[in-house]
Every structure is written in structure tokens, then in C-alpha cells.
Write a protein that holds these residues in place. Structure first.
Motif, PDB file in Angstrom:
ATOM      1  N   ILE A 258       0.864  -1.181   0.000  1.00 53.00           N
ATOM      2  CA  ILE A 258       0.000   0.000   0.000  1.00 53.00           C
ATOM      3  C   ILE A 258       0.904   1.237   0.000  1.00 53.00           C
ATOM      4  N   PRO A 259       0.381   2.397  -0.444  1.00 53.10           N
ATOM      5  CA  PRO A 259       1.230   3.596  -0.530  1.00 53.10           C
ATOM      6  C   PRO A 259       1.406   4.328   0.806  1.00 53.10           C
ATOM      7  N   VAL A 260       1.602   3.578   1.862  1.00 48.38           N
ATOM      8  CA  VAL A 260       1.797   4.139   3.193  1.00 48.38           C
ATOM      9  C   VAL A 260       3.078   3.512   3.752  1.00 48.38           C
ATOM     10  N   PRO A 261       4.080   4.329   4.090  1.00 44.59           N
ATOM     11  CA  PRO A 261       5.332   3.764   4.610  1.00 44.59           C
ATOM     12  C   PRO A 261       5.284   3.546   6.118  1.00 44.59           C
ATOM     13  N   LEU A 262       6.234   2.766   6.600  1.00 43.70           N
ATOM     14  CA  LEU A 262       6.432   2.625   8.040  1.00 43.70           C
ATOM     15  C   LEU A 262       7.141   3.889   8.533  1.00 43.70           C
ATOM     16  N   VAL A 263       6.615   4.501   9.579  1.00 41.62           N
ATOM     17  CA  VAL A 263       7.198   5.728  10.127  1.00 41.62           C
ATOM     18  C   VAL A 263       7.284   5.613  11.652  1.00 41.62           C
ATOM     19  N   LEU A 264       8.097   6.479  12.246  1.00 42.17           N
ATOM     20  CA  LEU A 264       8.211   6.491  13.697  1.00 42.17           C
ATOM     21  C   LEU A 264       7.362   7.572  14.356  1.00 42.17           C
ATOM     22  N   GLN A 265       6.764   8.459  13.567  1.00 44.36           N
ATOM     23  CA  GLN A 265       6.023   9.564  14.162  1.00 44.36           C
ATOM     24  C   GLN A 265       4.839   9.106  14.999  1.00 44.36           C
ATOM     25  N   ASN A 266       4.233   7.986  14.651  1.00 41.25           N
ATOM     26  CA  ASN A 266       3.110   7.534  15.472  1.00 41.25           C
ATOM     27  C   ASN A 266       3.568   7.176  16.888  1.00 41.25           C
ATOM     28  N   MET A 267       4.846   6.804  17.060  1.00 41.25           N
ATOM     29  CA  MET A 267       5.361   6.583  18.404  1.00 41.25           C
ATOM     30  C   MET A 267       5.361   7.909  19.173  1.00 41.25           C
ATOM     31  N   GLY A 268       5.674   8.997  18.494  1.00 50.26           N
ATOM     32  CA  GLY A 268       5.628  10.311  19.128  1.00 50.26           C
ATOM     33  C   GLY A 268       4.224  10.700  19.530  1.00 50.26           C
ATOM     34  N   ILE A 269       3.244  10.333  18.718  1.00 46.16           N
ATOM     35  CA  ILE A 269       1.850  10.623  19.046  1.00 46.16           C
ATOM     36  C   ILE A 269       1.446   9.851  20.300  1.00 46.16           C
ATOM     37  N   ILE A 270       1.849   8.595  20.378  1.00 45.75           N
ATOM     38  CA  ILE A 270       1.538   7.780  21.555  1.00 45.75           C
ATOM     39  C   ILE A 270       2.260   8.339  22.781  1.00 45.75           C
ATOM     40  N   MET A 271       3.519   8.743  22.607  1.00 49.17           N
ATOM     41  CA  MET A 271       4.272   9.325  23.719  1.00 49.17           C
ATOM     42  C   MET A 271       3.599  10.605  24.212  1.00 49.17           C
ATOM     43  N   ALA A 272       3.141  11.447  23.295  1.00 48.25           N
ATOM     44  CA  ALA A 272       2.442  12.676  23.696  1.00 48.25           C
ATOM     45  C   ALA A 272       1.207  12.331  24.505  1.00 48.25           C
ATOM     46  N   SER A 273       0.499  11.304  24.085  1.00 50.67           N
ATOM     47  CA  SER A 273      -0.716  10.879  24.789  1.00 50.67           C
ATOM     48  C   SER A 273      -0.395  10.393  26.193  1.00 50.67           C
ATOM     49  N   LEU A 274       0.624   9.559  26.307  1.00 53.50           N
ATOM     50  CA  LEU A 274       0.976   8.974  27.595  1.00 53.50           C
ATOM     51  C   LEU A 274       1.618   9.986  28.540  1.00 53.50           C
TER      52      LEU A 274
END
Length: 179
Positions: free
Chosen positions: A30-46
Motif C-alpha cells: 500500500i502507498p503508506v510507509p512505516l514511520v516512527l512519528q506515530n510513536m511520538g503521538i503515543i508518547m504525547a498521549s501517555l
């Protein structure tokens, strides 16, 4: 709003941006790459909770919307918000509120893991593949299969975010005892 809150929000936005400069990994299906930014989103949440986490992620997304190259691969601008990866970004906007609400005053490890998997992994991925299917010629089945490829990495990133959150909370409690 306290100076401490503003500083924490700014630092978290910077962390999310820095994670975006780690090159994305295309998966091909699919045209979506693996990225690390979602880890930052989770970290912001936690780390920041539902209010300040939402402010940090909202500021980050606003920067991307107005054209700052803060998204993975140096992307930004309004076009990204209608492209194949936009569903993930829209999910990011509500993740801190949802995850922060589930974790409000509940700090048991099992609860943190379950809530983070539910919101930080499954919700984000479902929103992303649903948007991908709606805006491209990819069937929902193929988008879901492609999205399944993200699960091992997202589980690992969630584990890192939880471990970091728990460690920082321990250090904060220790510092409070020293005062």
C-alpha cells in the motif's frame, strides 16, 4: 497554562518532528510507509495526558497543514490532508484525547498496554486503512492486509513509549520525594 505545560508541549512537538526525519520505510503493498512519528503521538498521549497531549499533536498537525515539512520524509502542506496517508493523521488528532481519557487516573501496566494497543495501534491503523480504501482504488480488504504489516512495528513502538512513560513517571515521583 503554566510555563511547565508550554515547555512540555513544545518539547513533545519537537520530538514528533524529529521522529519524522528518520526516513520512512516503504512496504510496497500500500502507498503508506512505516514511520516512527506515530510513536511520538503515543508518547504525547501517555506523557502529557489528554489535554496537553491533544494540544501538542494539534500544534504539530497544524504546522503540517500550513506547510511546514514536519511529516515523515519532510512532507507538509494541505495536499497531505487529502492524500492516502491522511486517515492516519486525522486519527493522530484524536488519539491523545482518547488514550488520555482511557488512562486518566489508571496507571496499572496491563491497563496502559491494553489502552495503548486499542487506541495507539488498532484505532490509528483502522482509521488509516479505512481512509486509504475510501480515497484510492485499493479495496478495503487489501488495505487491511497492508495495514496488518504495520502491527508488529506499532506494537514495538507502543512498548517503547509505555516503557519511557513509566520510567519518566518513576523519576518524577523520585524527584518529588527529594524535595
Amino acid at each position: 497554562m503554566k510555563t511547565r505545560d508550554i515547555t512540555q508541549i513544545a518539547v513533545m512537538v519537537a520530538i514528533i518532528i524529529i521522529l519524522g526525519y528518520i526516513p520512512p520505510i516503504p512496504i510496497g503493498l500500500i502507498p503508506v510507509p512505516l514511520v516512527l512519528q506515530n510513536m511520538g503521538i503515543i508518547m504525547a498521549s501517555l506523557l502529557l495526558g489528554r489535554k496537553n497531549g491533544s494540544l501538542a499533536v494539534g500544534l504539530f498537525v497544524l504546522m503540517a497543514l500550513v506547510g511546514f515539512p514536519v511529516l515523515s520524509g519532510g512532507n507538509g502542506g494541505a495536499a497531505v490532508f487529502v492524500g492516502p496517508t491522511a486517515g492516519y493523521i486525522y486519527a493522530w488528532l484524536v488519539t491523545p484525547y482518547l488514550l488520555g481519557s482511557l488512562l486518566h487516573r489508571r496507571h496499572q501496566l496491563g491497563w496502559e498496554i491494553g489502552a495503548t494497543i486499542l487506541v495507539g495501534v488498532l484505532f490509528i491503523n483502522f482509521a488509516g486503512v479505512l481512509w486509504l480504501s475510501l480515497t484510492t482504488h485499493i479495496t478495503l480488504t487489501k488495505a487491511i492486509i497492508g495495514g496488518l504489516l504495520f502491527l508488529p512495528g506499532d506494537l514495538l513502538k507502543s512498548g517503547v513509549a509505555i516503557a519511557l512513560h513509566r520510567r519518566l513517571r518513576q523519576l518524577e515521583q523520585f524527584a518529588a520525594l527529594e524535595k
